[in-house]
Structure formats: C-alpha cells, structure tokens
Design an enzyme around this catalytic site. Structure first.
Site, mmCIF file in Angstrom:
data_model
loop_
_atom_site.group_PDB
_atom_site.id
_atom_site.type_symbol
_atom_site.label_atom_id
_atom_site.label_comp_id
_atom_site.label_asym_id
_atom_site.label_seq_id
_atom_site.Cartn_x
_atom_site.Cartn_y
_atom_site.Cartn_z
ATOM 1 N N GLU A 39 0.855 -1.197 0.000
ATOM 2 C CA GLU A 39 0.000 0.000 0.000
ATOM 3 C C GLU A 39 0.891 1.247 0.000
ATOM 4 O O GLU A 39 1.955 1.254 0.629
ATOM 5 C CB GLU A 39 -0.839 -0.025 1.291
ATOM 6 C CG GLU A 39 -1.643 1.231 1.563
ATOM 7 C CD GLU A 39 -2.236 1.263 2.988
ATOM 8 O OE1 GLU A 39 -1.579 0.777 3.935
ATOM 9 O OE2 GLU A 39 -3.360 1.768 3.130
ATOM 10 N N ASN B 171 -7.020 6.253 -1.717
ATOM 11 C CA ASN B 171 -5.913 5.339 -1.429
ATOM 12 C C ASN B 171 -6.115 4.174 -2.403
ATOM 13 O O ASN B 171 -7.007 3.350 -2.219
ATOM 14 C CB ASN B 171 -5.998 4.891 0.038
ATOM 15 C CG ASN B 171 -4.805 4.070 0.468
ATOM 16 O OD1 ASN B 171 -4.097 3.515 -0.356
ATOM 17 N ND2 ASN B 171 -4.608 3.958 1.768
ATOM 18 N N LYS C 85 -9.357 2.008 -1.946
ATOM 19 C CA LYS C 85 -9.577 1.444 -0.603
ATOM 20 C C LYS C 85 -10.925 1.871 -0.016
ATOM 21 O O LYS C 85 -11.212 3.076 0.085
ATOM 22 C CB LYS C 85 -8.432 1.893 0.310
ATOM 23 C CG LYS C 85 -8.445 1.299 1.706
ATOM 24 C CD LYS C 85 -7.182 1.756 2.443
ATOM 25 C CE LYS C 85 -7.045 1.178 3.828
ATOM 26 N NZ LYS C 85 -5.788 1.629 4.469
HETATM 27 N N1 CDT Z 1 -2.977 1.392 6.538
HETATM 28 C C1 CDT Z 1 -3.903 0.773 7.306
HETATM 29 O O1 CDT Z 1 -5.024 0.578 6.889
HETATM 30 N N2 CDT Z 1 -3.496 0.415 8.549
HETATM 31 C C2 CDT Z 1 -4.398 -0.150 9.503
HETATM 32 C C3 CDT Z 1 -4.014 0.276 10.877
HETATM 33 C C4 CDT Z 1 -5.092 1.050 11.459
HETATM 34 S S1 CDT Z 1 -4.762 1.585 13.071
HETATM 35 C C5 CDT Z 1 -5.862 2.886 13.236
HETATM 36 C C6 CDT Z 1 -4.478 -1.666 9.476
HETATM 37 O O2 CDT Z 1 -5.592 -2.187 9.589
HETATM 38 O O3 CDT Z 1 -3.455 -2.329 9.415
#
Ligand code: CDT
Length: 308
Positions: A46, A106, A123
């Site tokens: 990502e 995203n 996303k």
């Molecule tokens: N980039 C992403 O979606 N990260 C999230 C962390 C979220 S913490 C608020 C994940 O689910 O890995």
C-alpha cells in the site's frame, strides 16, 4: 494452470526525505529479483511510493497533495512499468491518487504481463480519524486525507487467473473477500502499512498485531478458497515502526511463504489455481450452501443494533 509463481515485494521503510525516484529504483531491484525467482505476478505494498503520511496531521490537508499522483503511470513510475513489461511480470502496487476532479483516494492498480493497467481499486475501509486526536500515541488520519473508494470490489481475469485487490485495513473485513469470492476470485492481493503498536492500546504489541494480520488473511483465503498475498511496507519509517509479516496463503488457509526481515525482501510461491476448485465446489460452493435471505443485515446495517 499449474505452478503460476506469485511474488510479494515487501518494502522496507520509505523516509519522508526519500524521493520517488529512490523508491522506484528499489521497486525495480525487487522486480529483477522476482524475475530471477521466476515470478509471474508481483505484489507491492500500500502507498508504495511514499512514506505513510497519514501519521501526520496537516491543518490544511492540501499541504499533503505532494504525496499524491495525478496520473499513473507518470514520468517517475514509467520505468517500473517498462521493466515489468520487459520481464513479463504482472504487478500491483498502491499509491495516493488525486483525480482531475480533485478527489483523493488510497488506490492500487493491477497490470497485465505487458505492463498495461488492467484494473484499479480504491480502498473502501479507511481506518483512523479525521481530526487530530491527542488521546492517541500517534495519529492515523486516513479518514482526513482520503475518501472511501467508489469502485467496489471488482475482479479481473489477468494472466489466466481471477484476481482482485484490497488494501491494508480491508484485510480485516470478511465482506471484502466474500464480495470477490462471489465473483470466483482465485488470487486476492493486499498491500499494507500497519503500525507495530496500537495507538489506543499500548500494551498490544507486535506479536498480537501479526497474529491478527495472519488470522484475517488465512480466514479470508480458506472461506473463499482463494490464494491471498499480503505485502507490508515495514521497519522504522520516520521514527514510526511498521510491522512486516508479508505472507502468501493458499486456498486451505495455510501460509506457504513468509518474509523473514523488515526490509526490501522478495517472497514467492508456486500457486496451483486448480487447488481453489476443491473448496469452491464443496464446503464453499456458495450457490448450494449460502442463504442470502438471512444476510440482509450485512448490507442494510453498518453498526450494531441491540434489540434484546
Ligand atoms: N494502513 C492501514 O489501513 N493500517 C491499519 C491500521 C489502522 S490503526 C488505526 C491496518 O488495519 O493495518
């Protein structure tokens, strides 16, 4: 089709000071390694071109438009597409997309083995918050900088395989895999940037975070009889640690490849997509066994409604 080799191009950290050119050079080096390993489809993380900027608050969100791409491919990424075409490797990677109408997503794209973009995904499940949150040990402002994707969960037949994309937090939502499962998906690709600690629960450390990541992707793979490839951007990025743990999961939910480092690393596995058929024709033969007449809440309701 037996033994189609799928690769995951885990990337180490990208610092704020790194240029897009630096990053594309690293991605091309991973492509070269993938070619030597016989990879035919390579998955990058990502937001693969920049640091994970949603960890910072900007009062004027337009300040962060510098992290967005206005077209894809563009002058900086064209060499990646060119090399992928020469090596006949289909690729997918994530980036921040700014549309001509000024919309922010995203996004990830999928190419065929001739370097042509054949699919785009935006996303859907954006984690985090919109405003600065002093209660958190660090920020996660995806809801500030992006709007939720508007393309649903399409799949494409690419290099003979039914492929779909999801991005990071999407991997935790069973609906994502099922929407693609209902279209016969055989390979779900997923890039992620996941902080190693929970900003709202400091004691939740790396081990538990990795467990949740594996659990989600293994369940999605098994319950939809599909391969899943999850690929991290990892390591200490601008002082913030992102977990690694890139994996390839088979249609039984078994992990068949796993990254060992937190840096730029190639993982790969020979995938036999005929192996998806058994699950799809037996336990998870959706046409025979699903009961959508009882699933209305899944699409009519988002939060919990207590009725008892
Ligand atoms: N980039 C992403 O979606 N990260 C999230 C962390 C979220 S913490 C608020 C994940 O689910 O890995």
């Amino acid at each position: 089709m037996a033994d189609f080799v799928v690769g995951g191009a885990q990337m180490g950290p990208i610092q704020r000071a790194d240029t897009r050119e630096d990053v594309v050079a690293r991605m091309i080096a991973l492509l070269e390694r993938a070619a030597v390993a016989g990879v035919e489809m390579l998955v990058f993380p990502e937001l693969a071109l920049t640091t994970f900027f949603p960890r910072w608050y900007a009062e004027d969100r337009a300040e962060f438009d510098k992290y967005f791409e206005r077209e894809m491919p563009n002058a900086v990424t064209q060499p990646l597409f060119d090399r992928a075409r020469e090596l006949e490797i289909a690729i997918t990677f994530g980036y921040a997309e700014l549309t001509p109408e000024g919309r922010h997503f995203n996004t990830s794209i999928l190419t065929d083995r001739a370097g042509r973009i054949v699919g785009k995904y935006r996303k859907v499940h954006l984690p985090g918050h919109v405003e600065h949150d002093p209660e958190r040990s660090f920020q996660h402002l995806e809801k500030r900088y992006f709007e939720p994707g508007d393309l649903g969960f399409p799949v494409w037949r690419n290099a003979g395989v039914v492929m779909g994309m999801a991005i990071c937090n999407d991997r935790r939502w069973p609906e994502v895999y099922r929407c693609m499962g209902l279209q016969g998906v055989e390979l779900v690709t997923l890039g992620y940037n996941t902080p190693s600690v929970n900003s709202q629960k400091g004691e939740e450390g790396l081990e538990r975070r990795l467990f949740h990541s594996d659990l989600s992707m293994q369940a999605g793979a098994y319950q939809n009889a599909t391969y899943v490839v999850g690929v991290a951007k990892a390591g200490v990025e601008d002082g913030h640690h992102l977990m690694a743990g890139s994996i390839i999961v088979d249609p039984n939910g078994v992990i068949i490849a796993r990254a060992k480092t937190e840096g730029d690393e190639l993982i790969s596995a020979a995938c036999d997509f005929a192996a998806c058929r058994f699950g799809k024709e037996t336990m998870f033969d959706f046409a025979r066994h699903r009961r959508p007449e009882h699933y209305g809440r899944i699409t009519s309701q988002s939060g919990v409604v207590l009725e008892v």
